[in-house]
Design a protein around this motif. Structure first.
Motif, PDB file in Angstrom:
ATOM      1  N   PRO A 115       0.819  -1.212   0.000  1.00 49.18           N
ATOM      2  CA  PRO A 115       0.000   0.000   0.000  1.00 49.18           C
ATOM      3  C   PRO A 115       0.852   1.261   0.000  1.00 49.18           C
ATOM      4  CG  PRO A 115       0.085  -0.927   2.194  1.00 49.18           C
ATOM      5  CD  PRO A 115       0.775  -1.914   1.285  1.00 49.18           C
ATOM      6  N   ASP A 116       0.206   2.407  -0.195  1.00 53.97           N
ATOM      7  CA  ASP A 116       0.919   3.678  -0.142  1.00 53.97           C
ATOM      8  C   ASP A 116       1.692   3.804   1.167  1.00 53.97           C
ATOM      9  OD1 ASP A 116      -0.239   4.273  -2.556  1.00 53.97           O
ATOM     10  OD2 ASP A 116      -1.702   5.703  -1.749  1.00 53.97           O
TER      11      ASP A 116
ATOM     12  N   ALA B  71      -2.842  -5.054   4.201  1.00 56.37           N
ATOM     13  CA  ALA B  71      -2.991  -4.874   2.757  1.00 56.37           C
ATOM     14  C   ALA B  71      -2.080  -5.856   2.027  1.00 56.37           C
ATOM     15  CB  ALA B  71      -2.637  -3.444   2.357  1.00 56.37           C
TER      16      ALA B  71
ATOM     17  N   SER C 132       4.429   2.126   2.002  1.00 56.98           N
ATOM     18  CA  SER C 132       5.059   0.892   2.476  1.00 56.98           C
ATOM     19  C   SER C 132       6.523   0.754   2.066  1.00 56.98           C
ATOM     20  CB  SER C 132       4.281  -0.326   1.962  1.00 56.98           C
ATOM     21  OG  SER C 132       4.245  -0.335   0.545  1.00 56.98           O
TER      22      SER C 132
ATOM     23  N   SER D 246      -0.127  -1.785  -6.815  1.00 59.62           N
ATOM     24  CA  SER D 246      -0.869  -0.549  -7.015  1.00 59.62           C
ATOM     25  C   SER D 246      -1.423  -0.413  -8.424  1.00 59.62           C
ATOM     26  CB  SER D 246       0.034   0.652  -6.713  1.00 59.62           C
ATOM     27  OG  SER D 246      -0.567   1.863  -7.105  1.00 59.62           O
TER      28      SER D 246
END
Length: 254
Positions: A127-128, A190, A130, A158
């Motif tokens: 995820p954003d 995630a 990470s 993503s």
């Protein structure tokens, strides 16, 4: 072109007469430590490193996880003429790794006198936010006169990254997508790679007529598999695009 699935993230891609190997993993099944944790490998490769033979280059998405580069893979790298990867991989391994920043490219000679362009493209291994936890990762776009255009995702989770790549480098004829919805306690909330549903969405975003999944089996931290890929592509109306290979099998694509 022809793609031979070896196992996990490892495949042999022959494109325009140039032989490329993705993320070499040739170790046997077992437990592989990473920091204080262990990743569990459940099946070995369909081909040994000695059976793969010489390649023109290795496309290494990243070096810091044993499910993408293991001990046998590192030995294979030592004999490879060129490995394209991240700056972090170069810092840790040195030659023969060559760091290629995102959107920059390397041109490899083809037997017919032409060139195969290998462009590094972004990848987000989770995820954003990470990346400080999981480390730097890259993907690749392959192109050349008279050749299909190919996207090799690496460990990317993503769809925003996929959209960016499609906008700058697409459309693609073939997408080699690392899937499996990998999950570990490192990032508990995630997936670290594409879910099956997102792999189908990525195929549409890329405009890919052919999709060959990698890295969706043979490790215990995958939460989805070939059956979920088959289902997701069917539900998206994309069954005819999916080439779900058995280990050791090959597919020739136009």
């Amino acid at each position: 072109m022809e793609i031979t699935y070896i196992g996990g993230p490892t495949a042999l891609i022959s494109l325009g007469g140039v032989r490329l190997l993705t993320d070499p993993t040739f170790d046997a099944p077992g437990e592989y430590p990473i920091g204080a944790r262990k990743l569990v490998k459940t099946a070995g490769p369909a081909l040994a490193a000695t059976e793969v033979g010489a390649v023109d280059a290795v496309l290494l998405s990243h070096d810091q996880h044993p499910d993408n580069l293991d001990a046998s893979g590192r030995t294979y790298l030592a004999g490879a003429p060129l490995t394209l990867s991240t700056a972090s991989a170069y810092d840790r391994i040195g030659a023969p790794v060559r760091a290629v920043p995102s959107w920059e490219h390397v041109e490899l000679p083809r037997p017919d006198g032409g060139l195969l362009r290998v462009t590094a493209v972004p990848a987000q291994h989770g995820p954003d936010g990470s990346e400080p936890i999981v480390g730097e990762v890259t993907g690749f776009a392959l192109s050349g006169d008279g050749l299909p255009k190919v996207y090799v995702s690496g460990d990317n989770a993503s769809l925003d990254v996929v959209r960016d790549i499609a906008g700058r480098e697409g459309p693609f004829d073939v997408a080699v997508l690392f899937a499996g919805a990998a999950r570990t306690p490192l990032v508990p909330d995630a997936p670290l790679t594409l879910t099956s549903e997102d792999a189908a969405r990525a195929a549409g975003i890329l405009g890919a007529r052919h999709v060959v999944p990698l890295h969706f089996e043979h490790w215990g931290h995958f939460t989805q598999d070939g059956a979920t890929l088959t289902k997701a592509f069917a539900e998206a109306g994309l069954t005819d695009r999916l080439h779900l290979l058995e280990p050791g099998a090959s597919v020739r694509l136009p």
